[in-house]
Design a protein around this motif. Structure first.
Motif, PDB file in Angstrom:
ATOM      1  N   MET A   1       0.858  -0.685  -0.683  1.00  0.00           N
ATOM      2  CA  MET A   1      -0.065  -0.062   0.155  1.00  0.00           C
ATOM      3  C   MET A   1       0.882   1.390  -0.308  1.00  0.00           C
ATOM      4  N   GLU A   2       0.608   2.219  -0.593  1.00  0.00           N
ATOM      5  CA  GLU A   2       0.956   3.641  -0.728  1.00  0.00           C
ATOM      6  C   GLU A   2       0.916   4.017   0.177  1.00  0.00           C
ATOM      7  N   ILE A   3       1.815   5.360   1.263  1.00  0.00           N
ATOM      8  CA  ILE A   3       2.093   5.890   1.987  1.00  0.00           C
ATOM      9  C   ILE A   3       1.433   7.152   1.465  1.00  0.00           C
ATOM     10  N   GLN A   4       0.544   7.228   2.422  1.00  0.00           N
ATOM     11  CA  GLN A   4      -0.609   9.010   2.173  1.00  0.00           C
ATOM     12  C   GLN A   4       0.276   9.442   2.873  1.00  0.00           C
ATOM     13  N   LYS A   5      -0.230  10.716   2.150  1.00  0.00           N
ATOM     14  CA  LYS A   5       0.475  12.014   2.579  1.00  0.00           C
ATOM     15  C   LYS A   5      -0.617  12.997   2.499  1.00  0.00           C
ATOM     16  N   ILE A   6      -0.288  13.826   3.965  1.00  0.00           N
ATOM     17  CA  ILE A   6      -1.540  14.230   4.551  1.00  0.00           C
ATOM     18  C   ILE A   6      -1.517  15.524   4.838  1.00  0.00           C
ATOM     19  N   ILE A   7      -2.197  16.540   4.581  1.00  0.00           N
ATOM     20  CA  ILE A   7      -2.129  18.207   5.273  1.00  0.00           C
ATOM     21  C   ILE A   7      -3.647  18.247   5.996  1.00  0.00           C
ATOM     22  N   ILE A   8      -3.334  18.539   7.391  1.00  0.00           N
ATOM     23  CA  ILE A   8      -4.172  18.845   7.924  1.00  0.00           C
ATOM     24  C   ILE A   8      -4.145  20.191   8.642  1.00  0.00           C
ATOM     25  N   THR A   9      -4.867  21.476   7.937  1.00  0.00           N
ATOM     26  CA  THR A   9      -5.075  22.627   8.523  1.00  0.00           C
ATOM     27  C   THR A   9      -5.151  22.704   9.873  1.00  0.00           C
ATOM     28  N   GLY A  10      -5.106  23.655  11.143  1.00  0.00           N
ATOM     29  CA  GLY A  10      -5.418  23.857  12.207  1.00  0.00           C
ATOM     30  C   GLY A  10      -5.760  22.583  13.582  1.00  0.00           C
ATOM     31  N   GLY A  11      -4.032  21.412  12.629  1.00  0.00           N
ATOM     32  CA  GLY A  11      -4.154  20.153  13.126  1.00  0.00           C
ATOM     33  C   GLY A  11      -3.502  20.551  14.541  1.00  0.00           C
ATOM     34  N   ALA A  12      -3.469  21.453  14.965  1.00  0.00           N
ATOM     35  CA  ALA A  12      -2.234  21.146  16.248  1.00  0.00           C
ATOM     36  C   ALA A  12      -3.400  21.364  18.054  1.00  0.00           C
ATOM     37  N   THR A  13      -4.778  21.693  17.682  1.00  0.00           N
ATOM     38  CA  THR A  13      -6.225  21.381  18.469  1.00  0.00           C
ATOM     39  C   THR A  13      -7.351  21.451  18.245  1.00  0.00           C
ATOM     40  N   ARG A  14      -8.118  20.898  18.622  1.00  0.00           N
ATOM     41  CA  ARG A  14      -9.487  20.548  18.820  1.00  0.00           C
ATOM     42  C   ARG A  14      -9.660  19.690  17.402  1.00  0.00           C
ATOM     43  N   ILE A  15     -10.268  20.305  16.776  1.00  0.00           N
ATOM     44  CA  ILE A  15     -10.875  19.072  15.856  1.00  0.00           C
ATOM     45  C   ILE A  15      -9.419  18.178  15.149  1.00  0.00           C
ATOM     46  N   GLY A  16      -9.224  19.295  14.445  1.00  0.00           N
ATOM     47  CA  GLY A  16      -7.626  19.341  13.629  1.00  0.00           C
ATOM     48  C   GLY A  16      -6.719  18.118  14.550  1.00  0.00           C
ATOM     49  N   ALA A  17      -6.853  18.142  15.699  1.00  0.00           N
ATOM     50  CA  ALA A  17      -5.828  16.996  16.470  1.00  0.00           C
ATOM     51  C   ALA A  17      -6.223  16.329  16.523  1.00  0.00           C
ATOM     52  N   ALA A  18      -7.528  16.003  16.743  1.00  0.00           N
ATOM     53  CA  ALA A  18      -8.162  14.392  16.793  1.00  0.00           C
ATOM     54  C   ALA A  18      -8.187  14.019  15.627  1.00  0.00           C
ATOM     55  N   ILE A  19      -8.148  14.253  14.228  1.00  0.00           N
ATOM     56  CA  ILE A  19      -8.086  14.398  12.836  1.00  0.00           C
ATOM     57  C   ILE A  19      -6.764  13.482  13.328  1.00  0.00           C
ATOM     58  N   ALA A  20      -5.983  14.160  13.251  1.00  0.00           N
ATOM     59  CA  ALA A  20      -4.439  13.925  13.120  1.00  0.00           C
ATOM     60  C   ALA A  20      -4.207  12.273  14.075  1.00  0.00           C
ATOM     61  N   GLU A  21      -5.000  12.858  15.399  1.00  0.00           N
ATOM     62  CA  GLU A  21      -4.496  10.647  16.362  1.00  0.00           C
ATOM     63  C   GLU A  21      -5.224  10.160  14.898  1.00  0.00           C
ATOM     64  N   GLY A  22      -6.204   9.942  14.560  1.00  0.00           N
ATOM     65  CA  GLY A  22      -6.753   9.192  13.896  1.00  0.00           C
ATOM     66  C   GLY A  22      -6.272   8.824  12.528  1.00  0.00           C
TER      67      GLY A  22
END
Length: 94
Positions: A1-22
């Motif tokens: 499987m190819e490595i997924q490359k993801i950018i999360i804006t506002g990723g350090a807190t709240r919803i963005g951090a939860a998305i990153a954790e998931g």
């Protein structure tokens, strides 16, 4: 499987951090954008790296187009590969 490359804006807190954790695992490289939450971003990076993800942090003010473009250039450089996009953010002007 190819490595997924993801950018999360506002990723350090709240919803963005939860998305990153998931999304954190050994198959994902994640660039996390922050503006004023450097300490939270650094703490999150350490936690996500324990899950096997390669994590990059970038500080940028999304109200400035030059800094928005900086995120894309940074991610392209660090992640070395094609980066798709799921959503384009358009500021509302009044």
């Amino acid at each position: 499987m190819e490595i997924q490359k993801i950018i999360i804006t506002g990723g350090a807190t709240r919803i963005g951090a939860a998305i990153a954790e998931g999304l954190a695992n050994d198959k994902n490289q994640i660039t996390i954008h922050y503006n004023k939450s450097k300490e939270k971003a650094e703490k999150l990076k350490k936690n996500l790296e324990r899950k096997g993800s390669r994590i990059f942090l970038i500080k940028a003010n999304l109200n400035k187009i030059f800094e928005l473009n900086k995120i894309i250039r940074f991610a392209n450089l660090k992640m070395k590969g094609k980066i798709g996009r799921a959503h384009v953010w358009t500021p509302v002007t009044h």
